[in-house]
Design an enzyme around this catalytic site. Sequence first.
Site, PDB file in Angstrom:
ATOM      1  N   LYS A  46       0.845  -1.199   0.000  1.00  0.00           N
ATOM      2  CA  LYS A  46       0.000   0.000   0.000  1.00  0.00           C
ATOM      3  C   LYS A  46       0.878   1.246   0.000  1.00  0.00           C
ATOM      4  O   LYS A  46       1.528   1.570   0.985  1.00  0.00           O
ATOM      5  CB  LYS A  46      -0.921   0.052   1.228  1.00  0.00           C
ATOM      6  CG  LYS A  46      -2.031   1.073   0.965  1.00  0.00           C
ATOM      7  CD  LYS A  46      -2.636   1.710   2.162  1.00  0.00           C
ATOM      8  CE  LYS A  46      -1.872   2.812   2.796  1.00  0.00           C
ATOM      9  NZ  LYS A  46      -1.777   4.063   1.992  1.00  0.00           N
ATOM     10  N   GLY A  89       6.809   4.647   8.221  1.00  0.00           N
ATOM     11  CA  GLY A  89       5.959   5.826   8.356  1.00  0.00           C
ATOM     12  C   GLY A  89       6.170   6.480   9.696  1.00  0.00           C
ATOM     13  O   GLY A  89       7.233   6.332  10.314  1.00  0.00           O
ATOM     14  N   SER A  90       5.147   7.171  10.156  1.00  0.00           N
ATOM     15  CA  SER A  90       5.298   7.966  11.382  1.00  0.00           C
ATOM     16  C   SER A  90       5.261   7.082  12.624  1.00  0.00           C
ATOM     17  O   SER A  90       4.668   5.988  12.621  1.00  0.00           O
ATOM     18  CB  SER A  90       4.192   9.005  11.447  1.00  0.00           C
ATOM     19  OG  SER A  90       2.950   8.352  11.446  1.00  0.00           O
ATOM     20  N   THR A  91       5.853   7.583  13.684  1.00  0.00           N
ATOM     21  CA  THR A  91       5.878   6.837  14.942  1.00  0.00           C
ATOM     22  C   THR A  91       4.456   6.681  15.487  1.00  0.00           C
ATOM     23  O   THR A  91       4.110   5.631  16.030  1.00  0.00           O
ATOM     24  CB  THR A  91       6.796   7.560  15.946  1.00  0.00           C
ATOM     25  OG1 THR A  91       8.124   7.527  15.397  1.00  0.00           O
ATOM     26  CG2 THR A  91       6.801   6.887  17.301  1.00  0.00           C
ATOM     27  N   GLY A 134       2.879   3.906  13.666  1.00  0.00           N
ATOM     28  CA  GLY A 134       3.612   2.690  14.057  1.00  0.00           C
ATOM     29  C   GLY A 134       3.105   2.142  15.393  1.00  0.00           C
ATOM     30  O   GLY A 134       2.968   0.928  15.568  1.00  0.00           O
ATOM     31  N   GLU A 185       9.750   0.865  10.578  1.00  0.00           N
ATOM     32  CA  GLU A 185      10.774   1.878  10.282  1.00  0.00           C
ATOM     33  C   GLU A 185      10.085   3.221  10.480  1.00  0.00           C
ATOM     34  O   GLU A 185       9.270   3.621   9.653  1.00  0.00           O
ATOM     35  CB  GLU A 185      11.261   1.760   8.835  1.00  0.00           C
ATOM     36  CG  GLU A 185      11.919   0.456   8.489  1.00  0.00           C
ATOM     37  CD  GLU A 185      13.361   0.366   8.937  1.00  0.00           C
ATOM     38  OE1 GLU A 185      13.867   1.331   9.544  1.00  0.00           O
ATOM     39  OE2 GLU A 185      13.975  -0.678   8.701  1.00  0.00           O
ATOM     40  N   CYS A 215      13.545  10.510   6.919  1.00  0.00           N
ATOM     41  CA  CYS A 215      13.453  10.089   8.320  1.00  0.00           C
ATOM     42  C   CYS A 215      14.805  10.232   9.014  1.00  0.00           C
ATOM     43  O   CYS A 215      14.874  10.497  10.209  1.00  0.00           O
ATOM     44  CB  CYS A 215      13.002   8.649   8.378  1.00  0.00           C
ATOM     45  SG  CYS A 215      13.941   7.613   7.244  1.00  0.00           S
ATOM     46  N   GLU A 258       9.974  15.608  15.168  1.00  0.00           N
ATOM     47  CA  GLU A 258      10.380  15.543  13.772  1.00  0.00           C
ATOM     48  C   GLU A 258       9.660  16.653  12.991  1.00  0.00           C
ATOM     49  O   GLU A 258       8.432  16.683  12.949  1.00  0.00           O
ATOM     50  CB  GLU A 258       9.951  14.173  13.243  1.00  0.00           C
ATOM     51  CG  GLU A 258      10.634  13.746  12.011  1.00  0.00           C
ATOM     52  CD  GLU A 258      10.163  12.359  11.583  1.00  0.00           C
ATOM     53  OE1 GLU A 258       9.021  11.975  11.842  1.00  0.00           O
ATOM     54  OE2 GLU A 258      10.980  11.666  10.952  1.00  0.00           O
TER      55      GLU A 258
HETATM   56  P1  NAD Z   1       2.251   8.147   8.027  1.00  0.00           P
HETATM   57  O1  NAD Z   1       2.505   7.256   9.195  1.00  0.00           O
HETATM   58  O2  NAD Z   1       1.190   9.149   8.145  1.00  0.00           O
HETATM   59  O3  NAD Z   1       1.852   7.247   6.763  1.00  0.00           O
HETATM   60  C1  NAD Z   1       2.661   6.191   6.318  1.00  0.00           C
HETATM   61  C2  NAD Z   1       1.787   5.170   5.618  1.00  0.00           C
HETATM   62  O4  NAD Z   1       0.889   4.596   6.572  1.00  0.00           O
HETATM   63  C3  NAD Z   1       0.911   5.762   4.507  1.00  0.00           C
HETATM   64  O5  NAD Z   1       0.850   4.825   3.460  1.00  0.00           O
HETATM   65  C4  NAD Z   1      -0.434   5.910   5.182  1.00  0.00           C
HETATM   66  O6  NAD Z   1      -1.536   5.889   4.289  1.00  0.00           O
HETATM   67  C5  NAD Z   1      -0.463   4.694   6.099  1.00  0.00           C
HETATM   68  N1  NAD Z   1      -1.336   4.798   7.257  1.00  0.00           N
HETATM   69  C6  NAD Z   1      -1.782   5.926   7.882  1.00  0.00           C
HETATM   70  N2  NAD Z   1      -2.558   5.580   8.941  1.00  0.00           N
HETATM   71  C7  NAD Z   1      -2.601   4.227   8.974  1.00  0.00           C
HETATM   72  C8  NAD Z   1      -3.237   3.278   9.832  1.00  0.00           C
HETATM   73  N3  NAD Z   1      -3.978   3.646  10.878  1.00  0.00           N
HETATM   74  N4  NAD Z   1      -3.046   1.971   9.589  1.00  0.00           N
HETATM   75  C9  NAD Z   1      -2.274   1.554   8.567  1.00  0.00           C
HETATM   76  N5  NAD Z   1      -1.675   2.406   7.703  1.00  0.00           N
HETATM   77  C10 NAD Z   1      -1.819   3.724   7.915  1.00  0.00           C
HETATM   78  O7  NAD Z   1       3.640   8.759   7.641  1.00  0.00           O
HETATM   79  P2  NAD Z   1       3.953   9.740   6.440  1.00  0.00           P
HETATM   80  O8  NAD Z   1       3.562  11.087   6.881  1.00  0.00           O
HETATM   81  O9  NAD Z   1       3.407   9.220   5.163  1.00  0.00           O
HETATM   82  O10 NAD Z   1       5.536   9.576   6.317  1.00  0.00           O
HETATM   83  C11 NAD Z   1       6.420  10.325   7.028  1.00  0.00           C
HETATM   84  C12 NAD Z   1       6.938   9.535   8.197  1.00  0.00           C
HETATM   85  O11 NAD Z   1       7.600   8.355   7.745  1.00  0.00           O
HETATM   86  C13 NAD Z   1       7.973  10.319   8.967  1.00  0.00           C
HETATM   87  O12 NAD Z   1       7.708  10.209  10.338  1.00  0.00           O
HETATM   88  C14 NAD Z   1       9.277   9.624   8.617  1.00  0.00           C
HETATM   89  O13 NAD Z   1      10.271   9.734   9.556  1.00  0.00           O
HETATM   90  C15 NAD Z   1       8.844   8.223   8.420  1.00  0.00           C
HETATM   91  N6  NAD Z   1       9.799   7.486   7.579  1.00  0.00           N
HETATM   92  C16 NAD Z   1      10.622   6.580   8.175  1.00  0.00           C
HETATM   93  C17 NAD Z   1      11.570   5.878   7.423  1.00  0.00           C
HETATM   94  C18 NAD Z   1      12.484   4.863   8.056  1.00  0.00           C
HETATM   95  O14 NAD Z   1      13.097   4.094   7.318  1.00  0.00           O
HETATM   96  N7  NAD Z   1      12.615   4.835   9.367  1.00  0.00           N
HETATM   97  C19 NAD Z   1      11.656   6.107   6.052  1.00  0.00           C
HETATM   98  C20 NAD Z   1      10.810   7.040   5.475  1.00  0.00           C
HETATM   99  C21 NAD Z   1       9.870   7.713   6.266  1.00  0.00           C
END
Ligand code: NAD
Length: 518
Positions: A221, A273-275, A278, A295, A329, A426
């Site tokens: 996704k 994605g975001s903490t 996560g 991650e 990130c 962040e």
């Molecule tokens: P986000 O957590 O909002 O979204 C990430 C993904 O999760 C998207 O595809 C989103 O649609 C999905 N999502 C949102 N809510 C969800 C839920 N309840 N259940 C399942 N999936 C859900 O993050 P973002 O704003 O898209 O990305 C930025 C974040 O990603 C930053 O915090 C960044 O640090 C992190 N990031 C981490 C790494 C790493 O390798 N550690 C790499 C890239 C980005």
Amino acid sequence: MASKKLSRATKLVVLPRTAPVAHERVVLPVSERRLSFGDKWSYAPAPEAHNYIQLKPRYQLFIGGKFVAPRSGKYFDSINPATEEKLAEIAEADARDVDLAVKSARRAYKNVWSKMAGRERGKFLYRIARIIQEKSRELAVLETMDGGKTIKESRDIDLPLVAAHFFYYAGWADKLEYAFPGRAAQPLGVAGQIIPWNFPLLMAAWKLAPALACGNTCVLKPAETTSITAMHLAEIFQEAGLPDGVVNIVTGAGETGKALVDHSDVNKIAFTGSTSVGKLLTQAVAGTKKKLTLELGGKAANIIFEDAAIDQAVEGIISGIYFNQGHVCCAGSRLLVQEGVFPAVIRKLRDRIATLRIGNPLDKNTDIGAINSRMQLDKICELVDSGLKQGAELVQSNAKLPAKGYWYPPSFFTGVTASHRIAQEEIFGPVLSVMTFRTPEEAIERANNTPYGLSAGIWTDKGSKIFKIISKLRAGVVWANTYNKFDPTSPFGGYKESGFGREGGRHGLLPYVTLTAP
Ligand code: NAD
């Protein structure tokens, strides 16, 4: 001379603001030289051609090797963040579509992929890698149009790494017995993989390539603001003859991701994605047999010691936080400077950010592209305002911003304390928080003083100091005298609230296998 300039600059106190206002900027007129610097060095436009790009008006879901309309009948718009123009409509998958995708992945797992010899799986991955290389210019342009990142970044960093990850894991597909000597590696089954918007294709490659190499099938996704290149990747899977259902792609926002995480027939969830999201996922899979890797976010410290090559360090800082709009990130978003070189570093940083070109991401000379979405821009503005309210001082380039689109100028804060939100949270934008330290012990304490532990950087002339410091930094990746360097053979991942599990390298195979006696 340097200290005179600095004292003149520091008299210009930042204008306090009361409420966050998107697009409104606080610009500090630091010096005459800085104000005219950008104009003097501006280049003629050098836009990358994009008239040959064939965008579909609508992108459907990719299930069972075919493009299919969503059950919901719903679509959402994908916007070019540099122009605010609509690029295409993207299908919104609901729980029924996710169920179809998981069923398709399960069928492909049982009937084809788990039965196929590793060397045959490897051939598909090699083929995919080669087609990505052939189409890399087109994919880079699409990535830039859909996500706002500069063409320099998508062309020179993202796409070469995407192909390299498929090549690298293709090589492991028939060598798993050597990756885990004395153990037999069994695939897990169906992997649900959820990725963010900052490196859309690269994050897809990080997830898909090791999972497929190990014999799993996938439901991916992408992020809702950057789904287009994932659908072009699906076309590449078709062209490579990947068996139907081995990779399925469902587009949509958080609800679609949640449906994938909650599906009872998924064996593994891999999330970047975001903490905050996560943490929700950790709760969702608790009590199930699903494996999970996370991650998450970061708040990396770049540490500059007095004995560092300062020009080289400043260049590393600039590429680590500004060249990618701060949308990384592992961006070096905190700068810890040893007191003796603080004036010199600040002066060089001021001068350097004044030369950065911000604007059309498709222009090959652009250093800083567009912020990925209005929501992200609002988040950056809100955090910058919090820094001002908490008493930090802002230095910001006065580069002219395009009238349309989402933009934030390169900026840094001085006078930051560890308790400020801008030192802890962040920002995910081109904004750096600068702090000082006196001793190596203080640098280590400050670097570790966040909830995150993803990455860090150290700049010093002394190899012994590097080894002494990195062993005490709670960060999954530490770069020394360089920053943000990636290679598919190196593992990547965090500590603390930056997540767990590793992607990349031999370590990146482990989350996709069960190890048993041979
Ligand atoms: P986000 O957590 O909002 O979204 C990430 C993904 O999760 C998207 O595809 C989103 O649609 C999905 N999502 C949102 N809510 C969800 C839920 N309840 N259940 C399942 N999936 C859900 O993050 P973002 O704003 O898209 O990305 C930025 C974040 O990603 C930053 O915090 C960044 O640090 C992190 N990031 C981490 C790494 C790493 O390798 N550690 C790499 C890239 C980005």
